[in-house]
Design a protein around this motif. Structure first.
Motif, short mmCIF file in Angstrom:
data_model
loop_
_atom_site.label_atom_id
_atom_site.label_comp_id
_atom_site.label_asym_id
_atom_site.label_seq_id
_atom_site.Cartn_x
_atom_site.Cartn_y
_atom_site.Cartn_z
N GLU A 113 14.69 7.68 67.24
CA GLU A 113 13.77 8.30 68.59
C GLU A 113 12.17 8.52 68.67
O GLU A 113 12.03 8.60 69.51
CB GLU A 113 15.05 9.62 68.90
N VAL A 114 12.11 9.70 67.13
CA VAL A 114 11.32 9.55 67.27
C VAL A 114 9.86 7.95 67.63
O VAL A 114 9.09 8.36 67.58
CB VAL A 114 10.53 9.62 66.06
N LEU A 115 10.12 7.18 66.59
CA LEU A 115 9.23 5.99 66.93
C LEU A 115 9.17 5.19 68.54
O LEU A 115 8.78 4.60 68.80
CB LEU A 115 9.73 4.67 66.28
N GLY A 116 10.45 5.36 68.86
CA GLY A 116 11.26 5.00 70.20
C GLY A 116 11.73 3.66 69.99
O GLY A 116 11.35 2.95 70.92
N VAL A 117 12.38 3.51 69.34
CA VAL A 117 12.79 2.05 69.02
C VAL A 117 14.07 1.56 68.81
O VAL A 117 15.00 3.01 68.71
CB VAL A 117 12.27 1.71 67.76
N ALA A 118 15.16 1.03 69.81
CA ALA A 118 16.42 0.82 69.21
C ALA A 118 16.93 0.16 67.26
O ALA A 118 15.95 0.56 66.74
CB ALA A 118 17.07 -0.67 69.80
N ALA B 30 16.16 -2.62 66.16
CA ALA B 30 15.01 -3.46 65.85
C ALA B 30 14.75 -3.40 64.62
O ALA B 30 14.75 -2.75 63.25
CB ALA B 30 14.18 -2.10 66.14
N SER B 31 13.87 -5.01 64.90
CA SER B 31 12.65 -5.10 63.42
C SER B 31 12.36 -4.88 63.01
O SER B 31 11.07 -3.83 63.42
CB SER B 31 12.19 -7.08 64.17
N PRO B 32 11.90 -4.95 61.72
CA PRO B 32 10.60 -4.34 61.00
C PRO B 32 9.82 -4.47 61.46
O PRO B 32 8.35 -3.65 61.78
CB PRO B 32 10.20 -4.84 59.68
N GLU B 33 9.03 -5.84 62.80
CA GLU B 33 7.61 -5.92 62.80
C GLU B 33 7.49 -4.94 64.54
O GLU B 33 6.66 -4.17 64.43
CB GLU B 33 7.48 -7.32 64.23
N GLU B 34 8.71 -4.90 64.73
CA GLU B 34 9.13 -3.98 66.06
C GLU B 34 8.89 -2.41 65.28
O GLU B 34 8.19 -1.70 66.54
CB GLU B 34 10.42 -3.96 66.99
N ILE B 35 8.84 -2.02 64.34
CA ILE B 35 9.45 -0.37 63.84
C ILE B 35 7.66 -0.21 63.41
O ILE B 35 7.05 0.64 63.84
CB ILE B 35 9.81 -0.89 62.71
N TYR C 173 8.50 6.29 59.66
CA TYR C 173 7.84 4.97 59.66
C TYR C 173 8.12 5.10 57.96
O TYR C 173 8.68 3.50 58.16
CB TYR C 173 6.50 4.88 60.20
N ASP C 174 7.57 5.68 57.50
CA ASP C 174 8.39 5.51 55.68
C ASP C 174 9.68 5.59 55.32
O ASP C 174 9.91 4.42 54.81
CB ASP C 174 7.71 6.97 55.33
N VAL C 175 10.22 6.05 56.54
CA VAL C 175 12.22 6.07 55.93
C VAL C 175 12.18 4.32 56.32
O VAL C 175 12.81 4.21 55.68
CB VAL C 175 12.95 6.89 56.19
#
Length: 372
Positions: free
Chosen positions: A6-11, A14-19, A51-53
């Protein structure tokens, strides 16, 4: 604790590239060099930790299985990392971002910095040198990155004895299992600092404003980013510098506009000069240049001055200066001047106004020549 996805706003799938894309977008908005607000600073920390995690496959797997993400990637959490953490410890792995028997380092790479640079169109022709003020983290001059008060040094943690980890025996369905977690006394570093530097508060770096000299090449355009490796902020405990990114914005010019490596301009020509032809000296972005206007030039004609455009970003062959002609018709004539024009009309016998053959690109072509 906020959900990292939720912090990054991704599912969650999500793929590594989307993250990575989500992190970069949020980091550009929330980085302290761009957004100095306290709320943005706290949110930036959350985004960075998330993101680090999620960017580390092992840590993401632990997190998805219900592990305590704060115990990994440099955190100081006191909980276990879930069922997978028990298996890793059983087979010799270590939690808390450290490997078995190896404490984590205080030295980390510094964050990247983003600075916006405003340029004039004239700066783009040949490039320009700029001295840019950057508010960033620099090495603490008092402790030189050691984090300790001068004359002192870190001491081995007497709880974990320098390993950075604490082992515990946990009863489980498998029997007694030995697990490891970061030492809460030294935060996994293996050492403590009894006398932290009073200047940097034991961080090994301080905030300061410094000057970065940069030669901006010719041919840059709005939105382009230039990377200066190692010119970002210094890392904790004197760690390696991050990178500095310069985002270029080129201000509109009153006379000239850009079309690739060419410069565009509009030249207003009187009806008399258009009929008879003339020579004129115009001011380009790098000095005066002579321009011959041939007799009978038409509105919308293009006059080209070779090599007076922009030096390309890659290469040395300059573009051209393209001048669109705009014929100016007089609106106020005294009786004598009107009589002369009428006499000219009798002698020249111009064709009456009529519709010409339709050309689909004519209007867009004229707009391109006369835009400023």
């Amino acid at each position: 604790m906020a959900d990292h996805y939720e912090v990054l706003g991704v599912a969650r799938d999500a793929s590594p590239e989307e993250i990575k894309k989500a992190y970069r977008r949020l980091a550009r908005q929330l980085h302290p060099d761009v957004n100095p607000g306290e709320d943005a600073s706290e949110q930036f920390k959350l985004v960075t930790h998330a993101y680090d995690v999620l960017s580390d496959p092992d840590q993401r797997q632990r997190y998805d299985m219900g592990g305590d993400a704060s115990a990994f990637g440099g955190g100081a959490g006191a909980g276990f990392g879930g069922f997978s953490d028990i298996f890793e410890s059983f087979f010799g792995g270590g939690g808390g971002g450290t490997r078995a028997g190896r404490p984590r380092s205080r030295r980390e790479r510094g964050q990247d910095a983003l600075v916006r640079v405003d340029l004039d169109l004239g700066d783009v022709v040949f490039g320009v040198h700029r001295d840019i003020e950057v508010d960033t983290a620099v090495l603490c001059e008092t402790c030189q990155g050691s984090c300790c008060q001068p004359g002192t040094q870190p001491v081995t943690c007497d709880i974990c004895h320098g390993s950075g980890q604490i082992q515990r025996t946990v009863r489980s369905l498998l029997g007694n299992v030995v697990t490891s977690q970061p030492c809460t006394t030294c935060q996994g570093y293996g050492t403590t600092i009894p006398y932290p530097c009073s200047t940097c508060q034991g961080q090994g770096r301080v905030r300061a404003r410094r000057t970065v000299s940069i030669d901006i090449p010719a041919g840059v355009e709005t939105g382009l980013r230039l990377q200066l490796p190692g010119s970002g902020e210094v890392g904790p405990a004197g760690g390696p510098n991050g990178d500095l990114y310069l985002e270029v914005t080129v201000a509109p010019h009153d006379v000239f506009s850009r079309d690739g490596d060419d410069l565009l301009a509009t030249l207003e020509v009187s009806m008399i000069d258009a009929i008879l032809g003339t020579s004129v000296t115009i001011d380009s972005l790098d000095g005066s240049v002579d321009l011959d206007i041939r007799a009978g030039v038409q509105a919308g004609d293009e006059l080209t001055i070779r090599g007076r455009g922009i030096t390309p970003l890659r290469g040395d062959q300059r573009g051209d200066l393209r001048v669109g002609v705009q014929v100016v018709t007089p609106t106020h004539l005294d009786p004598k001047a009107r009589a002369l024009v009428q006499e000219l009309a009798k002698r020249v016998r111009p064709a009456p106004p009529h519709l010409a053959e339709f050309h689909p690109g004519l209007f867009s072509k004229l707009r391109g020549k006369f835009k400023r």
